[in-house]
Design an enzyme around this catalytic site. Structure first.
Site, short mmCIF file in Angstrom:
data_model
loop_
_atom_site.label_atom_id
_atom_site.label_comp_id
_atom_site.label_asym_id
_atom_site.label_seq_id
_atom_site.Cartn_x
_atom_site.Cartn_y
_atom_site.Cartn_z
N LYS A 48 67.62 54.60 53.98
CA LYS A 48 68.37 55.49 54.43
C LYS A 48 69.77 54.84 54.71
O LYS A 48 69.92 53.63 54.96
CB LYS A 48 67.90 55.83 55.92
CG LYS A 48 68.64 56.99 56.41
CD LYS A 48 67.88 57.47 57.85
CE LYS A 48 68.71 58.52 58.61
NZ LYS A 48 67.66 58.88 59.68
N SER A 97 66.87 63.62 59.76
CA SER A 97 68.13 63.09 59.47
C SER A 97 68.02 62.38 58.34
O SER A 97 68.74 62.38 57.27
CB SER A 97 68.78 62.38 60.23
OG SER A 97 68.16 61.15 60.72
N SER A 118 63.18 62.20 62.64
CA SER A 118 63.81 62.11 61.57
C SER A 118 63.28 61.62 60.46
O SER A 118 63.80 61.47 59.36
CB SER A 118 65.19 61.46 61.66
OG SER A 118 66.41 61.98 62.35
N1 GLN Z 1 67.01 66.14 64.65
C1 GLN Z 1 67.11 65.15 65.60
C2 GLN Z 1 68.47 65.05 66.04
O1 GLN Z 1 69.14 65.56 65.46
C3 GLN Z 1 66.47 63.81 65.19
C4 GLN Z 1 67.34 62.84 64.77
C5 GLN Z 1 66.78 61.39 64.47
O2 GLN Z 1 65.62 61.39 64.38
N2 GLN Z 1 67.58 60.81 64.09
O3 GLN Z 1 68.91 64.32 66.91
#
Ligand code: GLN
Length: 474
Positions: free
Chosen positions: A76, A151, A175
């Site tokens: 990532k 994400s 994410s």
């Molecule tokens: N969707 C969650 C957020 O927007 C999780 C993001 C993540 O785990 N990095 O914070």
């Protein structure tokens, strides 16, 4: 190109000299190019990947290869790899090159994994659809009119589209698991403190964990045994020994005790087919002689608010370092120090990141600290105690990963609250620090996959892998 579904398939061809690592990497690079429309990769590290592949080929000849030889893996775009660019999919880190490698990257390379490139993600890992990236949307390879999740959207899409064997994501609130669910692959968020965060670009440090996205449970276990464990660069990492997870997987567990939170499975927003699949899985487990029981967890409505109060607070502090002076983007319109800060940050950050910095600054500000941040911490303790209480009586908690299947682009992006509610089932594991895995065992009548999630006791990854393998075969 032959499709490989596990590292062991790759290694069997490599060791029989049916293919070389160099040829394998070349094939993945061509596939990434063919599937450019998905926008899963921000950059392919062609030169270093080919160099590493040739090195591994030599090692295979002399039988000195590491255990991940032939594992073509993507990162990532928030994990540092020395001498390579990293941007957290943000304009503010434009042109920035890592000065050192993340501990996980060092460990993977030491076992001869080949890092093929960096994957698109939501900006600073903030999002659930990959729509906040400065590099544009990633398309879900299973239906390109839909989001891949976020994400770590690019990382999950890359594995699902067979652009690499595995990838590493980060999971602060879902994410890894949510995109794994949307793309039909396996995603693990390890116990907080199991894997070093050194070299991961911080979003919310007391929630963030790095974890694998793979095509199967065994490869996730292998990657974990290589990258987990004590690290002098991250004081939050536990010094508990790391079991050889991949060797200890048994798909025939003894009788186990599983809990499910009735209010979670009965919650309003949950898609009926996903709900039915969770209940069907529960019935199968019971039929196999395991104990599966409903438990109370009367705090569901507090999960998402607690997550967003605390993570935005941590993010506002973590992201203070992007000031146009130390690294990355600097506004051309700045005239003095203050306007350098203001304009660089205003121009460099995207809308969602700015929203969270402002929210986080607000909950930490003098007049509101007690009402929001302190309160959030107290609620976090309550949620943690209650979750651990359940896990002291049961081995696992089973639940859906997401309320629905992959949604269409734009469906939630106008309404941040609707987007935040996508995280309803995933944030509990991050708030409480327990490990959680999403397994691709559902297929909706709309043709899209969805995951079932299992949470375990802290540091119970070994059992979690065995149970996961069992569930995949059940
Ligand atoms: N969707 C969650 C957020 O927007 C999780 C993001 C993540 O785990 N990095 O914070």
């Amino acid at each position: 190109m032959k499709t490989y579904n596990s590292l062991s398939e790759v290694q069997s061809d490599l060791f029989d000299h049916k293919i070389s690592c160099a040829a394998l990497v070349q094939q993945y690079i061509s596939r990434i190019d063919e599937k450019k429309n998905l926008n899963a990769f921000t950059e392919v590290f062609e030169k270093s990947a080919m160099e590493k592949a040739r090195e591994v080929d030599e090692k295979i000849k002399s039988k000195t290869q590491g255990k991940l030889a032939g594992m073509v893996i993507a990162l990532k775009d928030n994990l540092c790899y020395k001498g390579h660019k990293v941007s957290a999919s943000s304009k503010i880190l434009e042109g920035f090159e890592s000065l050192y490698s993340a501990t996980v990257v060092e460990r993977l390379l030491a076992e001869d994994a080949i890092i093929i490139g960096r994957c698109n993600c939501d900006e600073f890992a903030m999002g659930s659809s990959n729509e906040t990236s400065a590099f544009g949307n990633v398309l879900n390879p299973l239906d390109i009119t839909r989001v891949p999740g976020g994400s770590s959207g690019g990382a999950a899409a890359a594995v699902a589209a067979d652009l690499c064997m595995a990838s590493l994501g980060t999971d602060t609130g879902g994410s890894i698991r949510q995109p794994a669910s949307f793309c039909g692959v396996v995603g693990l968020k390890p116990t907080y403190g199991r894997v070093s965060r050194y070299g991961a670009i911080a979003y919310a440090s007391s929630f963030d964990q790095i974890g694998p996205i793979t095509k199967n449970v065994r490869d996730a276990a292998l990657i974990m045994e290589v990258m987990a464990g004590k690290d002098e660069y991250d004081s939050t990492v536990s010094s508990k020994p790391v079991p050889e997870y991949s060797k200890n997987i048994t798909s025939k567990p003894a009788k186990i005790r599983i809990a499910y939170i009735k209010d979670v499975i009965e919650s309003n927003g949950l898609n009926p087919e996903i709900k039915a699949k969770v209940y069907a899985t529960i019935e199968k487990l019971k039929a196999a002689g395991h104990t599966v029981e409903p438990v109370d967890f009367p705090y569901i409505d507090y999960l998402v608010p607690t997550y967003y109060v605390l993570t935005t607070a941590e993010a506002s502090s973590n992201l203070a370092r992007y000031d146009g002076v130390h690294y990355g983007y600097r506004s051309k319109n700045a005239t003095d120090l203050e306007s350098t800060y203001k304009k660089s940050r205003s121009e460099g950050f995207g809308t969602e990141v700015k929203r969270r910095i402002m929210l986080g600054t607000f909950v930490l500000s003098a007049g509101y600290y007690d009402a929001y941040y302190s309160k959030g911490q107290k609620v976090r303790r309550l949620l943690k105690d209650k979750t651990n209480d359940i896990l002291s009586k049961y081995d696992f908690i089973i639940l859906p990963t997401t309320p629905g299947t992959a949604f269409k682009f734009g469906e939630h992006s106008a309404d941040p609250i609707a987007m935040y509610l996508e995280d309803i089932f995933t944030v509990q594991a991050n708030i409480t620090g327990v490990p959680a895995i999403s397994l691709p065992i559902g297929k909706h009548s709309n043709g899209l996959p969805f995951g079932i999630q299992v949470m375990g006791k802290p540091f119970s990854e070994a059992d979690l892998f065995s149970f996961s393998e069992y569930l995949m075969e059940l």
